[in-house]
Design an enzyme around this catalytic site. Sequence first.
Site, short mmCIF file in Angstrom:
data_model
loop_
_atom_site.label_atom_id
_atom_site.label_comp_id
_atom_site.label_asym_id
_atom_site.label_seq_id
_atom_site.Cartn_x
_atom_site.Cartn_y
_atom_site.Cartn_z
CG LEU A 29 -51.26 39.92 -17.39
CD1 LEU A 29 -52.24 40.50 -18.40
CD2 LEU A 29 -51.88 38.67 -16.72
CE1 TYR B 165 -35.88 33.04 -22.73
CE2 TYR B 165 -37.98 31.93 -22.38
CZ TYR B 165 -36.88 32.59 -21.87
OH TYR B 165 -36.76 32.81 -20.52
CE LYS C 144 -37.39 40.14 -20.41
NZ LYS C 144 -37.93 40.54 -19.13
CG ASN D 73 -25.38 43.12 -24.40
OD1 ASN D 73 -26.40 43.28 -23.74
ND2 ASN D 73 -25.32 42.28 -25.43
CE LYS E 68 -33.68 31.21 -20.27
NZ LYS E 68 -32.48 31.93 -19.82
CB SER F 276 -37.79 29.67 -18.19
OG SER F 276 -39.16 29.81 -18.50
CB ILE G 235 -34.56 38.71 -12.73
CG1 ILE G 235 -35.95 38.55 -13.38
CG2 ILE G 235 -34.46 37.81 -11.51
CD1 ILE G 235 -36.19 37.19 -14.01
P1 NAD Z 1 -33.89 41.36 -18.95
O1 NAD Z 1 -33.92 41.43 -20.42
O2 NAD Z 1 -34.48 42.45 -18.16
O3 NAD Z 1 -32.38 41.14 -18.45
C1 NAD Z 1 -31.43 40.43 -19.20
C2 NAD Z 1 -30.19 41.30 -19.30
O4 NAD Z 1 -29.19 40.60 -20.03
C3 NAD Z 1 -30.43 42.63 -20.02
O5 NAD Z 1 -29.96 43.67 -19.19
C4 NAD Z 1 -29.61 42.53 -21.31
O6 NAD Z 1 -29.10 43.78 -21.70
C5 NAD Z 1 -28.54 41.54 -20.90
N1 NAD Z 1 -27.95 40.74 -21.98
C6 NAD Z 1 -28.57 39.98 -22.91
N2 NAD Z 1 -27.67 39.37 -23.69
C7 NAD Z 1 -26.44 39.75 -23.25
C8 NAD Z 1 -25.11 39.44 -23.63
N3 NAD Z 1 -24.84 38.62 -24.65
N4 NAD Z 1 -24.09 40.01 -22.94
C9 NAD Z 1 -24.34 40.84 -21.90
N5 NAD Z 1 -25.56 41.15 -21.50
C10 NAD Z 1 -26.61 40.62 -22.16
O7 NAD Z 1 -34.55 39.94 -18.55
P2 NAD Z 1 -34.98 39.38 -17.13
O8 NAD Z 1 -36.46 39.33 -17.09
O9 NAD Z 1 -34.24 40.08 -16.05
O10 NAD Z 1 -34.48 37.89 -17.29
C11 NAD Z 1 -33.22 37.45 -16.79
C12 NAD Z 1 -33.03 35.98 -17.13
O11 NAD Z 1 -34.13 35.24 -16.58
C13 NAD Z 1 -33.04 35.69 -18.63
O12 NAD Z 1 -32.09 34.67 -18.88
C14 NAD Z 1 -34.44 35.18 -18.89
O13 NAD Z 1 -34.49 34.30 -19.97
C15 NAD Z 1 -34.73 34.44 -17.58
N6 NAD Z 1 -36.18 34.32 -17.29
C16 NAD Z 1 -36.96 35.45 -17.24
C17 NAD Z 1 -38.33 35.32 -17.00
C18 NAD Z 1 -39.22 36.54 -16.97
O14 NAD Z 1 -40.44 36.36 -17.05
N7 NAD Z 1 -38.70 37.74 -16.81
C19 NAD Z 1 -38.91 34.05 -16.79
C20 NAD Z 1 -38.07 32.93 -16.84
C21 NAD Z 1 -36.70 33.08 -17.08
N1 UFG Z 2 -51.72 37.65 -21.32
C1 UFG Z 2 -52.83 38.35 -21.75
N2 UFG Z 2 -52.63 39.58 -22.33
C2 UFG Z 2 -51.39 40.12 -22.49
C3 UFG Z 2 -50.27 39.38 -22.04
C4 UFG Z 2 -50.47 38.15 -21.46
O1 UFG Z 2 -53.96 37.88 -21.63
O2 UFG Z 2 -51.28 41.22 -23.05
C5 UFG Z 2 -51.92 36.35 -20.64
C6 UFG Z 2 -51.24 35.18 -21.34
O3 UFG Z 2 -52.08 34.63 -22.31
C7 UFG Z 2 -50.95 34.24 -20.16
C8 UFG Z 2 -50.73 35.20 -18.99
O4 UFG Z 2 -51.32 36.43 -19.37
O5 UFG Z 2 -52.10 33.47 -19.88
C9 UFG Z 2 -49.26 35.43 -18.69
O6 UFG Z 2 -48.59 35.82 -19.88
P1 UFG Z 2 -47.11 36.46 -19.86
O7 UFG Z 2 -46.80 36.85 -21.27
O8 UFG Z 2 -47.02 37.52 -18.83
O9 UFG Z 2 -46.19 35.25 -19.37
P2 UFG Z 2 -46.01 33.78 -19.96
O10 UFG Z 2 -46.49 32.82 -18.91
O11 UFG Z 2 -46.56 33.64 -21.31
O12 UFG Z 2 -44.41 33.68 -20.11
C10 UFG Z 2 -43.52 34.03 -19.05
C11 UFG Z 2 -42.21 34.56 -19.65
C12 UFG Z 2 -41.48 33.46 -20.35
C13 UFG Z 2 -41.30 32.29 -19.44
C14 UFG Z 2 -42.64 31.83 -18.90
C15 UFG Z 2 -42.50 30.70 -17.92
O13 UFG Z 2 -42.49 35.61 -20.58
O14 UFG Z 2 -40.19 33.93 -20.70
O15 UFG Z 2 -43.29 32.93 -18.24
O16 UFG Z 2 -41.67 31.08 -16.89
F1 UFG Z 2 -40.73 31.27 -20.12
#
Ligand code: NAD
Ligand code: UFG
Length: 332
Positions: free
Chosen positions: A199, A148, A84, A32, A152, A124, A12
């Site tokens: 997914l 996790y 995450k 990092n 948050k 999240s 993101i």
């Molecule tokens: P990502 O893992 O791709 O990006 C996170 C980045 O943070 C990585 O590049 C990692 O190297 C870096 N990082 C982690 N710990 C660190 C530290 N201590 N110092 C410096 N860098 C560090 O994840 P993302 O999907 O881009 O998610 C970004 C943020 O959004 C996270 O806080 C995650 O919890 C939150 N979020 C993500 C999702 C999702 O589905 N992707 C959903 C809800 C919230």
């Molecule tokens: N799913 C499958 N097969 C897979 C992976 C997922 O059927 O291989 C299903 C899950 O059961 C769920 C849906 O697809 O019903 C979405 O699952 P994801 O793992 O893609 O996402 P989640 O909603 O479980 O979780 C995501 C992030 C979390 C975040 C949350 C709410 O991974 O970090 O959305 O924002 F907290």
Amino acid sequence: MKILITGGAGYIGSHTAVALLEAGHTVVIADNLSNSKEWTIKKVTQIMSKRITFYNIDVTDEEAVENIFSNHPIEGVIHFAGLKAVGESVEKPLEYYYNNLVSTMVLAKACQKYKVMRFVFSSSAVVYGENQVPFVETMDLLPTTNPYGETKVMSERILFDIAKVNPAFSVSVLRYFNPIGAHESGIIGELPNGIPNNLMPYLTQVAKGKLKKLRIFGSDYPTVDGTGVRDYIHVMDLAEGHVAALENLTTGIHFYNLGTGQGTSVLELVNAFEQASGIKILYEVVERRPGDIALCYADVAKAKKDLGWTAKRDITTMCRDSWRFENNYKDR
Ligand code: NAD
Ligand code: UFG
């Protein structure tokens, strides 16, 4: 504005770097690389033909963080850096609490010291637990079943308490729903390490032939077709939501859902992906995944009203862009 993006090499963060540069801001990235590659930052500079200053540091390291603030006139921070993976957080709770909480505190402290008053935090939808859908920002937060999710909830609370006693501090807490998709260029996208948990990256790797078949976790949920329903949002819409949040910050702490407001089931997403890619996805239905909820989608009225932001891209575009990136990416 000159913006520090922590975790800017990640999924993101890198897309938000593009959106910020597009909107005319300057970007400093701190990451990092624990879950990303420097390659991504090079690709962002390639897409935008603009310079990015990159620090390979851990943002729990106070001295390293202060070094950035003392070398750059930072005007705002977007704090993405964090671990995450929900399942991994159950196995390694201390690592998750330490990384995700200490990083937030170190950054908030540096902001106070260097008088940086704009702070945007990645939260999240997980904080809503099993509330009734659609999730609204005013709902009480419910237990999240994993460390996790708790990081948050706790980070939100820490920022709330800091904002309460620092009237000039302006904090936007963004609760993301399910980001998928990739930049329209197909140059940057999601790069999960190992076998994906989520997914969409799992689906694209099945389509590419890297994984044999998708396992659908449960078909007996009380949903439209029995499979889990989520609010998928294009990562570029999410990125643009950060620009809107940053540019419309006001003092105090504000909580926003960033989603589309639309629920899509697993089977609906598989169908949309097959249509967008022209590839048939092999799948089997297996047991429910522990900790999953049936339904998760947002009420998005507040972000529209306060930030003037709504998600624009539809599910077909999300699938097309996820697939384009997976298909283009040669380096793994
Ligand atoms: P990502 O893992 O791709 O990006 C996170 C980045 O943070 C990585 O590049 C990692 O190297 C870096 N990082 C982690 N710990 C660190 C530290 N201590 N110092 C410096 N860098 C560090 O994840 P993302 O999907 O881009 O998610 C970004 C943020 O959004 C996270 O806080 C995650 O919890 C939150 N979020 C993500 C999702 C999702 O589905 N992707 C959903 C809800 C919230
Ligand atoms: N799913 C499958 N097969 C897979 C992976 C997922 O059927 O291989 C299903 C899950 O059961 C769920 C849906 O697809 O019903 C979405 O699952 P994801 O793992 O893609 O996402 P989640 O909603 O479980 O979780 C995501 C992030 C979390 C975040 C949350 C709410 O991974 O970090 O959305 O924002 F907290």
